[in-house]
Write a protein that holds these residues in place. Structure first.
Motif, short mmCIF file in Angstrom:
data_model
loop_
_atom_site.label_atom_id
_atom_site.label_comp_id
_atom_site.label_asym_id
_atom_site.label_seq_id
_atom_site.Cartn_x
_atom_site.Cartn_y
_atom_site.Cartn_z
N ILE B 4 53.39 34.16 40.50
CA ILE B 4 52.34 33.29 40.45
C ILE B 4 52.67 31.82 39.94
CG2 ILE B 4 51.46 33.75 38.06
CD1 ILE B 4 48.76 34.52 39.57
N ASN B 5 53.80 31.66 39.11
CA ASN B 5 53.88 30.28 38.46
C ASN B 5 54.30 29.31 39.68
OD1 ASN B 5 53.46 30.79 36.14
ND2 ASN B 5 55.60 31.84 35.67
N ALA B 12 49.75 22.49 42.36
CA ALA B 12 49.46 21.35 41.36
C ALA B 12 50.09 20.18 42.14
CB ALA B 12 50.21 21.39 40.00
N ILE B 13 51.28 20.47 42.88
CA ILE B 13 51.88 19.40 43.51
C ILE B 13 50.63 18.84 44.68
CG2 ILE B 13 53.60 18.72 44.97
CD1 ILE B 13 55.29 20.75 43.76
N VAL B 47 40.22 31.65 42.33
CA VAL B 47 40.31 32.97 42.84
C VAL B 47 41.49 33.48 42.26
CG1 VAL B 47 40.62 34.44 44.90
CG2 VAL B 47 38.83 32.73 44.88
N LEU B 48 42.62 32.48 42.47
CA LEU B 48 43.81 33.10 41.94
C LEU B 48 43.89 33.40 40.34
CD1 LEU B 48 47.02 30.87 43.15
CD2 LEU B 48 46.72 33.51 43.18
N PHE B 49 43.36 32.50 39.61
CA PHE B 49 42.95 32.54 38.26
C PHE B 49 42.11 34.07 37.85
CE2 PHE B 49 43.61 28.16 36.87
CZ PHE B 49 44.69 28.42 36.21
N GLY C 15 49.63 30.29 52.05
CA GLY C 15 48.47 29.47 51.84
C GLY C 15 48.79 28.56 51.16
N THR C 16 49.42 28.54 49.84
CA THR C 16 49.81 27.49 49.12
C THR C 16 50.72 26.53 49.79
OG1 THR C 16 51.47 28.71 48.17
CG2 THR C 16 49.51 28.36 46.81
#
Lengths: 177, 84, 130
Positions: B4-5, B12-13, B47-49, C15-16
């Motif tokens: 997940i990191n 973030a990028i 949603v990830l959180f 997705g990311t």
């Protein structure tokens, strides 16, 4: 597209609202279901005139089947669109040749036009700029030669429509009319 | 759960790149497109959180955020057209 | 690590990656119309991947099935509304007078608006439209 009778429109609204309730609460608890059903009956009683004009006709098996078939077709087109975008963004020379083209549609209903505009926006290289009656104005990231080299306005519209709107229309014409 | 990191770093990028476009501009619609992208990314992040903390109620938060962001972008678009 | 959570995690990664791609498109493209082209599509598919992937991942990790229902609802909402906001933004950009990029080859919408304005002028003065 005639108006369906009152009961059919009311029943259709109740069904849709209840489905939305079940999906939002995401539980099959009996109390939730009963309360949601009562709430849909209540809300539908004064929203059905503007919610639908065709009533239960929307649930015709042929329509539902086409809608089911449309989902994978659309998702596939969307994945293709994104690979196309990835190619254009990551290519060092940035291969774009944008322009705004003119298309015509055969769809009559407003819902159908909205779905067509949304579908166009999410598929390869095109984004709907404005809809005016049956005229669609579409920003295209790579205008192909056959559209660019069209001699007359009619040829331009014909070539552009064949490329952009036709593939979706054969589904949406059945689903929304 | 270690992976997940990596995803959070990619998000973030992406947000930083969108932030660059938001600050540099050059026109108002450019900034608004950047805002639109940032809100979409934020919905995914919420949603990830929800998974990260193991709480389903946070998904509803993401849904409400998506609704409000949609309204906000539509209002800005009306403003651009001069209709507000 | 079962199949379900592995699939979900792969979807989240894809997705990311598309999120990243959409932000890159925002930086690289020359004008606002092309930026919208590249960024809206990738951000929508990216959200679909991240959100549904999260749902699958959660179910794979032993949470309840309600997760996948809720995430599919959020994903559907994004799929339905994102094109609308893109459409509203691009029309607002055109109406507020942002010119097309120099390399653009055709602009039928401008011609259409001009023809319409002329027709309206010929009939009578219709000042304030919507």
């Amino acid at each position: 597209m005639g108006e369906a009778n009152r009961f059919s429109r009311y029943a259709y609204t109740v069904i849709v609202l209840f489905l939305i309730w079940v999906l939002l609460t995401a539980s099959l608890d009996r109390q939730e279901l009963i309360f949601g059903f009562l709430l849909s009956l209540f809300v539908a009683s004064f929203t059905y005139p503007m919610f639908t004009s065709r009533g239960l006709g929307n649930l015709h098996p042929r329509r539902v089947a086409y809608a089911m078939a449309y989902v994978p077709y659309f998702l596939w087109a969307m994945i293709m669109a994104n690979l196309d975008v990835a190619y254009r963004v990551l290519h060092p020379k940035r291969p774009i040749r944008p322009g705004i083209v003119h298309c015509k549609t055969v769809l009559k209903s407003n819902t159908g036009k909205l779905s067509l505009a949304n579908s166009i926006t999410l598929t390869p290289g095109t984004i709907t700029l404005d809809v005016d009656g049956e005229d669609y104005f579409i920003h295209w990231i790579w205008v192909p030669d056959e559209v660019l080299g069209a001699k007359t306005e009619g040829e331009h519209v014909e070539n552009a429509s064949r490329n952009i709107t036709r593939p979706f229309e054969k589904f949406l014409k059945v689903i929304f009319g | 759960m270690i992976g997940i990191n990596v995803y959070l770093a990619l998000i973030a990028i992406a947000t930083l790149l969108a932030m660059y476009r938001f600050l540099v501009g050059p026109t108002t619609p450019d900034r608004l497109v950047a805002v639109d992208i940032m809100t979409t990314i934020t919905t995914g992040l919420m949603v990830l959180f929800a998974l990260y903390y193991g709480r389903m109620i946070y998904i509803s938060v993401a849904l409400v955020y998506a609704v409000l962001a949609f309204g906000g972008v539509i209002a800005f678009a009306r403003y651009l057209e001069g209709g507000l | 690590m079962n199949v379900l959570s592995a699939t979900g995690e792969a979807l989240v990664l894809i997705g990311t990656f598309f999120y990243f791609l959409s932000a890159l498109g925002l930086i690289r493209m020359p004008d606002v119309y092309n930026r919208m082209q590249t960024s809206t599509k990738s951000a929508t598919l990216g959200s679909l991947g991240v959100i549904i992937g999260t749902g699958l991942w959660a179910v794979g990790m032993g949470h309840s099935v309600a997760w996948i229902v809720q995430t599919v609802v959020v994903a559907t909402f994004i799929l339905l509304t994102n094109p609308i906001s893109a459409h509203a933004l691009i029309r607002g950009a055109y109406r507020s007078g942002i010119p097309l990029w120099n390399g653009s080859v055709v602009d039928k919408y401008g011609e259409h608006l001009e023809a319409k304005a002329e027709a309206a002028e010929n009939e009578k003065d219709e000042g304030d439209g919507e």
